[in-house]
Design an enzyme around this catalytic site. Structure first.
Site, PDB file in Angstrom:
ATOM      1  N   TYR A 171       0.887  -1.163   0.000  1.00  0.00           N
ATOM      2  CA  TYR A 171       0.000   0.000   0.000  1.00  0.00           C
ATOM      3  C   TYR A 171       0.926   1.214   0.000  1.00  0.00           C
ATOM      4  O   TYR A 171       1.639   1.450   0.969  1.00  0.00           O
ATOM      5  CB  TYR A 171      -0.886  -0.004   1.247  1.00  0.00           C
ATOM      6  CG  TYR A 171      -1.878   1.139   1.307  1.00  0.00           C
ATOM      7  CD1 TYR A 171      -3.232   0.925   1.052  1.00  0.00           C
ATOM      8  CD2 TYR A 171      -1.474   2.431   1.619  1.00  0.00           C
ATOM      9  CE1 TYR A 171      -4.144   1.969   1.108  1.00  0.00           C
ATOM     10  CE2 TYR A 171      -2.373   3.479   1.669  1.00  0.00           C
ATOM     11  CZ  TYR A 171      -3.706   3.246   1.414  1.00  0.00           C
ATOM     12  OH  TYR A 171      -4.601   4.280   1.464  1.00  0.00           O
ATOM     13  N   TYR A 197       2.173   5.418   6.451  1.00  0.00           N
ATOM     14  CA  TYR A 197       2.823   4.588   5.437  1.00  0.00           C
ATOM     15  C   TYR A 197       4.178   4.094   5.932  1.00  0.00           C
ATOM     16  O   TYR A 197       4.468   2.892   5.909  1.00  0.00           O
ATOM     17  CB  TYR A 197       2.989   5.386   4.137  1.00  0.00           C
ATOM     18  CG  TYR A 197       3.918   4.735   3.140  1.00  0.00           C
ATOM     19  CD1 TYR A 197       3.593   3.525   2.538  1.00  0.00           C
ATOM     20  CD2 TYR A 197       5.135   5.326   2.809  1.00  0.00           C
ATOM     21  CE1 TYR A 197       4.459   2.913   1.626  1.00  0.00           C
ATOM     22  CE2 TYR A 197       5.996   4.727   1.895  1.00  0.00           C
ATOM     23  CZ  TYR A 197       5.659   3.527   1.309  1.00  0.00           C
ATOM     24  OH  TYR A 197       6.522   2.928   0.421  1.00  0.00           O
TER      25      TYR A 197
END
Length: 284
Positions: free
Chosen positions: A62, A126
């Site tokens: 991702y 992230y």
């Protein structure tokens, strides 16, 4: 030798497909997220049972940095749980895992290039999920390769270079931040480096080369410098203006300085690395 590649539709996955014909000794099996969803451990095991891979290169991730701030569960499912699932299945099938990570595991406050043993301190969801994914792999496996990279671009998928080319065709003037420093990495060069890791491991299996490595192209620049070279190499006439990051507030905090030290991968695997300028020129 069979090498399974996850995330085949991403830019690194597509780059590996692009170079695969250069390595006839390797039988590559490319799986996109539909063919292999790394968040589903049972599904991974079924694919491994069929393919019986010697190596697995995990490029699935991702990577929507800003979106991850509002979708932390989704980022965790792919970057942490997915990484752990792959590690556990690799352990069960005695498959060697090569996992791709990121410069975002660092906070960007350092003034010198980050080495593999520098302390991570991610500032974004992230970066945090990518670091947790690394840790999950290290808990499950003794034999693994984690390769951190930065500012990846290519002729495939979505990336900064392609965005600049699109904007260059659409606009007369654009502004790009000049106070974030890092190294653009051509995904083709990264793909070759990952295959070299496999070939060296097969060539001399008695040598323990497992661990964490950094790979990017050589040198460093700002995003503004990167954009400038993109337009220079493509003869694009545009008014390019440098601006501060404060002019472009983003949901996720970016590292101000995330240059990676590459001495380890060059020494251990004998990999020659091109400068980012040369590699960008090659891309065109």
């Amino acid at each position: 030798m069979v090498v399974l590649v996850t995330g085949a539709n991403g830019q690194l996955g597509q780059s590996l497909q692009f170079i695969a014909e250069n390595y006839p000794q390797i039988d590559f099996v490319f799986c996109d997220s539909k063919a292999l969803d790394i968040t589903q451990k049972e599904a991974i095991a079924l694919v491994f049972a069929k393919v019986k891979p010697d190596f697995c290169i995990n490029t699935a991730a991702y990577t929507a940095v800003d979106k991850a701030e509002s979708e932390p569960e989704k980022a965790e499912a792919i970057n942490v749980i997915g990484a752990r699932n792959l590690a556990e299945v690799c352990r069960d099938f005695k498959t060697k895992l090569i996992h791709v990570s990121t410069d975002f595991v660092f906070d960007g406050t350092q003034k010198t290039p980050y080495a593999e043993d520098d302390t991570p301190n991610p500032k974004s969801v992230y970066g945090l999920t990518k670091l947790e994914g690394e840790k999950a792999i290290q808990k499950v496996l003794n034999e693994y390769f984690i390769v951190r990279t930065s500012w990846v671009y290519s002729q495939f998928a979505s990336n900064f270079m392609k965005t600049m080319l699109r904007l260059g065709a659409e606009k007369d003037s654009i502004s790009v931040v000049n106070d974030q420093i890092g190294t653009p990495t051509n995904a083709i060069d990264l793909a070759h480096a990952l295959v070299q890791i496999i070939l060296k491991t097969i060539e001399s299996p008695e040598i323990n080369r497992y661990g964490v490595y950094n790979f990017s192209n050589e040198g460093y620049c700002s995003w503004f410098d990167f954009a400038q070279k993109i337009f220079e190499y493509t003869n694009t006439n545009i008014n390019l203006q440098p601006v501060s990051s404060t002019s472009y507030p983003t949901a996720a905090e970016r590292p101000k300085f995330s240059v990676l030290e590459k001495l380890k991968i060059k020494t251990v695997f004998g990999i020659a690395i091109k400068t980012w300028e040369e590699s960008l020129r090659n891309c065109f």
